[in-house]
Motif scaffolding. Structure first.
Motif, PDB file in Angstrom:
ATOM      1  N   UNK A 105       0.825  -1.207   0.000  1.00  0.00           N
ATOM      2  CA  UNK A 105       0.000   0.000   0.000  1.00  0.00           C
ATOM      3  C   UNK A 105       0.859   1.257   0.000  1.00  0.00           C
ATOM      4  N   UNK A 106       2.029   1.192   0.638  1.00  0.00           N
ATOM      5  CA  UNK A 106       2.890   2.377   0.676  1.00  0.00           C
ATOM      6  C   UNK A 106       3.259   2.840  -0.730  1.00  0.00           C
ATOM      7  N   UNK A 161       3.662  10.792  -1.053  1.00  0.00           N
ATOM      8  CA  UNK A 161       4.498  11.091   0.106  1.00  0.00           C
ATOM      9  C   UNK A 161       4.031  10.228   1.267  1.00  0.00           C
ATOM     10  N   UNK A 162       4.950   9.634   1.990  1.00  0.00           N
ATOM     11  CA  UNK A 162       4.623   8.762   3.123  1.00  0.00           C
ATOM     12  C   UNK A 162       5.273   9.317   4.378  1.00  0.00           C
ATOM     13  N   UNK A 222      -2.767   2.013   7.937  1.00  0.00           N
ATOM     14  CA  UNK A 222      -2.970   3.437   7.674  1.00  0.00           C
ATOM     15  C   UNK A 222      -1.657   4.026   7.181  1.00  0.00           C
ATOM     16  N   UNK A 223      -1.702   4.638   6.029  1.00  0.00           N
ATOM     17  CA  UNK A 223      -0.555   5.367   5.494  1.00  0.00           C
ATOM     18  C   UNK A 223      -0.856   6.850   5.652  1.00  0.00           C
ATOM     19  N   UNK A 224      -0.181   7.492   6.599  1.00  0.00           N
ATOM     20  CA  UNK A 224      -0.328   8.934   6.759  1.00  0.00           C
ATOM     21  C   UNK A 224       0.618   9.604   5.773  1.00  0.00           C
ATOM     22  N   UNK A 225       0.069  10.458   4.928  1.00  0.00           N
ATOM     23  CA  UNK A 225       0.888  11.122   3.933  1.00  0.00           C
ATOM     24  C   UNK A 225       0.007  11.755   2.888  1.00  0.00           C
ATOM     25  N   UNK A 226       0.486  11.792   1.678  1.00  0.00           N
ATOM     26  CA  UNK A 226      -0.274  12.376   0.580  1.00  0.00           C
ATOM     27  C   UNK A 226      -0.316  11.377  -0.578  1.00  0.00           C
ATOM     28  N   UNK A 227      -1.481  10.765  -0.815  1.00  0.00           N
ATOM     29  CA  UNK A 227      -2.722  10.892  -0.058  1.00  0.00           C
ATOM     30  C   UNK A 227      -2.683  10.050   1.215  1.00  0.00           C
ATOM     31  N   UNK A 228      -3.625  10.309   2.130  1.00  0.00           N
ATOM     32  CA  UNK A 228      -3.795   9.420   3.283  1.00  0.00           C
ATOM     33  C   UNK A 228      -4.562   8.193   2.813  1.00  0.00           C
TER      34      UNK A 228
END
Length: 359
Positions: free
Chosen positions: A150-151, A156-157, A293-299
């Motif tokens: 998913x990453x 952006x991660x 959950x991947x916090x970043x852009x996008x979430x």
């Protein structure tokens, strides 16, 4: 057909028998048990299937391994008997078998396993020509291949967070729930699962594998633990009474620290009743889920809810973890003997199993 044995018939072992039986490239040739009343019983009955498989359970490990099985699904517990589990696995590898197991936490990330664990396994590989792939039941894929996959969808991660969220109300595993995790115990009870360094021993390897896949070096691994008491006494169908004031919820994180910040996190949120710690993360529905959950852009947020045939999410999670291990057997048999981890072994598609439900 690859001759395969299942060693152990607890929650994981029962799922393993069903998985081996369903796989078109595997043949269940033996089932090893330790409980005398199970000896002689048919594997299908032990696995909860509605049919017999024609394989009687045995406690004669020597005879089973003397038959030179090509693969062993080692499903016996390693939680409270790690030395015995390691010895069993070494014995099977030295007999020439490919072994898949969730029981050896230290070998999830086999490259960084302690020498006292890794070296005897490597010696057994050299002697017998077998192999080992260890992966978790929490489940392993939820803390390694899924977040890594998913990453790659993000631009952006910032943070990768893997969560197991479960309500143990209907979970039929009392020793683990009460004594390993500490549910129903005083809040100062020393639960083995959250003793200092134990979470890192169990889940730190998965943090390291994610970092390796992303070519990231972290500064440290930290543990964060929080416990909450039950506000009222609750009754469970499978495990009886849990008293008010005792531990009713547990939350811990294993954090990979990058530039001073937790960037790769494996988190467990478990309860003995849904009323405890309602402000903590909850599953989307039902009694449990695995979430990345991947916090970043996008979430990006992905939740996986696996349910077994009795509607149990915890056992459904076990089944998916077992599916990952059993599905790797044919790849491992074709590969060179050695030690493998989740980044080495591809996630296998269900070839030959679509629409092929038995029974």
């Amino acid at each position: 057909m690859i001759s395969t044995i299942v060693w152990g018939t607890g929650n994981v072992g029962r799922a393993a028998i069903r998985a081996v039986d369903a796989h078109p490239g595997l043949e269940l040739t033996a089932v090893v048990v330790h409980d005398p009343p199970k000896v002689g019983r048919d594997a299908g009955v032990l696995a909860g299937l509605d049919r017999e498989l024609g394989v009687a359970a045995t406690d004669d490990v020597h005879a089973v391994l003397a038959g030179r099985p090509q693969a062993v699904v080692y499903a016996a517990s390693g939680d409270i008997r790690p030395d015995e589990a390691l010895a069993d696995v070494i014995r099977a590898i030295a007999a020439g078998a490919v072994v898949v197991t969730p029981a050896l936490y230290a070998l999830y990330d086999q490259r960084n396993a302690p020498a006292e664990v890794r070296d005897p396994v490597a010696a057994a590989v050299a002697i017998g020509g077998g192999s080992l792939f260890a992966s978790g039941v929490d489940p392993g894929w939820g803390n390694d291949v899924l977040p890594i996959l998913i990453s790659g969808l993000g631009t952006e991660v910032d943070v990768i967070r893997c969560q197991e969220i479960f309500d143990y109300t209907t979970y039929d595993q009392e020793d683990s729930v009460r004594f390993l995790v500490g549910m129903g115990q005083p809040l100062d009870y020393d639960a083995p699962m959250i003793a200092a360094t134990v979470p890192t021993m169990v889940w730190g390897g998965q943090v390291r594998m994610i970092a390796r896949a992303l070519a990231v070096e972290f500064d440290d691994i930290r543990e964060v633990v929080e416990r909450r008491p039950l506000e009222r006494t609750v009754e469970t169908a499978a495990m009886g009474t849990f008293e008010a004031g005792t531990q009713g919820a547990l939350r811990f994180e294993v954090q990979g620290i990058v530039a001073g910040e937790p960037r790769i996190v494996v988190e467990h949120v478990t309860r003995i009743h849904a009323s405890c710690a309602p402000d903590w993360p909850l599953p989307p529905t039902g009694d449990g889920a695995h979430r990345v959950i991947i916090e970043g852009n996008p979430r990006i947020e992905v939740s996986v809810e696996a349910t077994d045939e009795k509607g149990n999410r915890a056992d459904g999670g076990n089944a998916t973890a077992v599916g990952r291990l059993v599905g790797a057997i044919d790849w491992l048999v074709a590969a060179e003997p050695g030690l493998y981890d989740a980044l080495d072994v591809p996630l296998r598609p269900a070839v030959g199993r679509l629409g092929a439900r038995r029974g």
